[in-house]
Design a protein around this motif. Structure first.
Motif, PDB file in Angstrom:
ATOM      1  N   HIS A  13     -45.710 -11.778 -11.791  1.00 22.02           N
ATOM      2  CA  HIS A  13     -46.010 -12.153 -10.409  1.00 22.02           C
ATOM      3  C   HIS A  13     -45.475 -13.560 -10.132  1.00 22.02           C
ATOM      4  CE1 HIS A  13     -49.139 -12.666  -6.936  1.00 22.02           C
ATOM      5  NE2 HIS A  13     -47.911 -12.503  -6.498  1.00 22.02           N
ATOM      6  N   ARG A  17     -42.784 -14.614  -7.244  1.00 19.18           N
ATOM      7  CA  ARG A  17     -43.003 -15.718  -6.311  1.00 19.18           C
ATOM      8  C   ARG A  17     -41.832 -16.709  -6.344  1.00 19.18           C
ATOM      9  NH1 ARG A  17     -48.233 -17.102  -4.601  1.00 19.18           N
ATOM     10  NH2 ARG A  17     -47.669 -19.292  -4.888  1.00 19.18           N
ATOM     11  N   GLY A  36     -50.676  -7.765  -6.338  1.00 15.24           N
ATOM     12  CA  GLY A  36     -50.298  -9.022  -5.724  1.00 15.24           C
ATOM     13  C   GLY A  36     -48.814  -9.127  -5.421  1.00 15.24           C
ATOM     14  N   LYS A  38     -46.871  -6.943  -4.245  1.00 14.78           N
ATOM     15  CA  LYS A  38     -46.441  -6.137  -3.096  1.00 14.78           C
ATOM     16  C   LYS A  38     -46.178  -6.979  -1.854  1.00 14.78           C
ATOM     17  CE  LYS A  38     -48.808  -1.916  -4.595  1.00 14.78           C
ATOM     18  NZ  LYS A  38     -49.872  -0.939  -4.289  1.00 14.78           N
ATOM     19  N   GLN A  39     -46.708  -8.194  -1.830  1.00 13.24           N
ATOM     20  CA  GLN A  39     -46.470  -9.061  -0.679  1.00 13.24           C
ATOM     21  C   GLN A  39     -45.018  -9.509  -0.600  1.00 13.24           C
ATOM     22  OE1 GLN A  39     -49.331 -12.311  -0.628  1.00 13.24           O
ATOM     23  NE2 GLN A  39     -50.881 -11.021  -1.576  1.00 13.24           N
ATOM     24  N   GLN A  40     -44.323  -9.580  -1.752  1.00  9.07           N
ATOM     25  CA  GLN A  40     -42.954 -10.112  -1.762  1.00  9.07           C
ATOM     26  C   GLN A  40     -41.933  -9.197  -2.415  1.00  9.07           C
ATOM     27  OE1 GLN A  40     -44.463 -13.657  -3.725  1.00  9.07           O
ATOM     28  NE2 GLN A  40     -43.665 -14.928  -2.070  1.00  9.07           N
TER      29      GLN A  40
END
Length: 425
Positions: A13, A17, A36, A38-40
């Motif tokens: 993750h 990021r 987590g 999946k946001q990026q």
């Protein structure tokens, strides 16, 4: 540029990021990823163990760069398969990754090339190991030779504890095939720190140091874990010790692996201890450390994709590092590193721009995050002083204080803050 990150934990993750910061990266994929990410990134239903599926996806989707996060796929030869398919990948070959896969092999390399480490002996027979321990006395360190998810090390304070550890590993096969052989080594006294580097052959580009906290409970009590928190850079390490660690350990090891026909490309991680005689090696890893990655990468000011491409093409990436400190504290499931429950709902928290959350063992159920592992989250923050960064993190962790399903250490970095005379609550 299309980038594929292989793995599902906090380290991966953090990589997502970091890659997402680069304007050159147009599409991020994570295989299999976690909630987590999946946001990026687009998370793929492809396991780290599905080597053929990963190679096929990378070819079909014209992936420009693949980064392999965890140790197991590296030791199973995933990088070799990507290279055979003429795909650009960052990570060591199966042969080079043995520096992590076998502690005995790593010790043999260090012996042969005079790389500073603790005295040791390797054993497959419990009676011989126990006789050696009784001769040497305690404290003494017992290590499973192979991978044991960061739990295959026992620092025995008494001979009886050491003998019990030997029997657990060799006779009771506590770690399966990973403990068919053990390494028994001298206990070293000093301050531990981690030093990672981007490596390609004999080219070594070191990162800032980090300090991990392995024990489960405050005051460095309890069993060893994969890591309960970290901060970077490590405090009060003399510049001469850093330079020595780079030259006499990282560069010497990279050169040794070239000589041995195991040329290393990837992240070389040295777990070190600052002794009265200077830094010595506790262990090597063939990938980013976890949770050190979560506090080192936020301090890297370069775009990660460009760094990796430069390293792969023998260009100096001209690494630039922030002058700030970064701290991270792990939230773990109650019972970790032993047995624990999964699918426990997590409390809601807010990321305010100052504190970031890195997902390690989470998934989504019914529209909310639930636990899916022993180490669940890491809350991190940057600041000019370590004490300020940790205060931000600890304030954010307050949402877990009334929750008995999870725990975290409140003393991450505290000894370093006190010794450097920073203010601490």
């Amino acid at each position: 540029m299309k980038v594929l990150i292989i793995g599902r934990g906090g380290r991966e993750h953090s990589l997502v990021r970091k890659f997402a910061e680069s304007p050159q990266v147009t599409q991020l994929y994570a295989a299999p990823g976690n909630a987590g990410m999946k946001q990026q990134a687009e998370c793929l239903a492809i396991s780290e163990t599905d080597h053929e599926g990963l190679v096929a996806f990378a070819k079909e989707n014209e992936i420009d760069l693949t980064f392999v996060g965890p140790e197991n796929p590296l030791l199973e030869g995933l990088v070799d398969q990507f290279q055979a398919a003429e795909l650009t990948v960052f990570g060591p070959s199966k042969a080079a990754a043995l520096i992590e896969g076998s502690k005995h092999f790593a010790k043999q390399i260090m012996d042969k090339y005079s790389i500073p480490t603790a005295d040791y002996q390797a054993f497959t027979a419990a009676d011989k190991a126990e006789a050696y321990i009784r001769k040497k006395g305690a404290p003494i360190v017992i290590k499973a030779d192979g991978l044991a998810a960061g739990k295959g090390v026992v620092v025995a304070e008494t001979v009886d504890q050491a003998v019990d550890a030997v029997e657990d590993m060799l006779l009771d096969k506590q770690f399966g095939d990973a403990s068919t052989e053990i390494v028994v080594e001298e206990f070293l006294q000093g301050e531990e720190f981690s030093l990672m580097a981007f490596v390609h052959g004999e080219n070594v580009y070191p990162m800032v140091t980090a300090k991990d906290h392995k024990r489960a409970f405050e005051g460095d009590q309890g069993p060893n874990t994969g890591g309960m928190g970290a901060f970077a850079p490590a405090q009060q390490l003399p510049e001469a010790s850093y330079d020595y660690a780079v030259e006499a350990i990282l560069k010497k090891t990279a050169s040794a692996l070239v000589t041995e026909g195991r040329t290393f490309t990837g992240i070389l991680y040295a777990g070190l201890i600052q002794t009265d005689a200077g830094p010595k090696v506790i262990e090597f890893n063939a990938r980013f450390g976890d949770p050190e990655t979560q506090v080192v990468l936020p301090l890297l000011e370069n775009d990660l994709d460009q760094v990796l491409l430069d390293v792969l093409t023998d260009k100096d990436p001209q690494l630039k590092w922030s002058n700030q400190s970064c701290a991270g504290v792990v939230v773990a499931s109650q019972g970790y590193p032993g047995s624990y429950q999964k699918e426990v709902p997590l409390p809601n928290w807010a990321e305010d721009g100052e504190v970031f959350a890195v997902h390690a063992g989470t998934k989504e159920m019914n529209g909310r995050y639930v636990s899916d592992g022993g180490r669940v989250l890491l809350f991190g923050a940057k600041a000019e002083q370590l004490s300020t960064a940790l205060q931000k993190v600890n304030d954010a962790l307050g949402v877990f204080d009334s929750n008995n399903d999870f725990f975290y250490r409140r003393d991450i970095g505290r000894s370093s803050i006190v010794s450097s005379n920073q203010d601490v609550d």
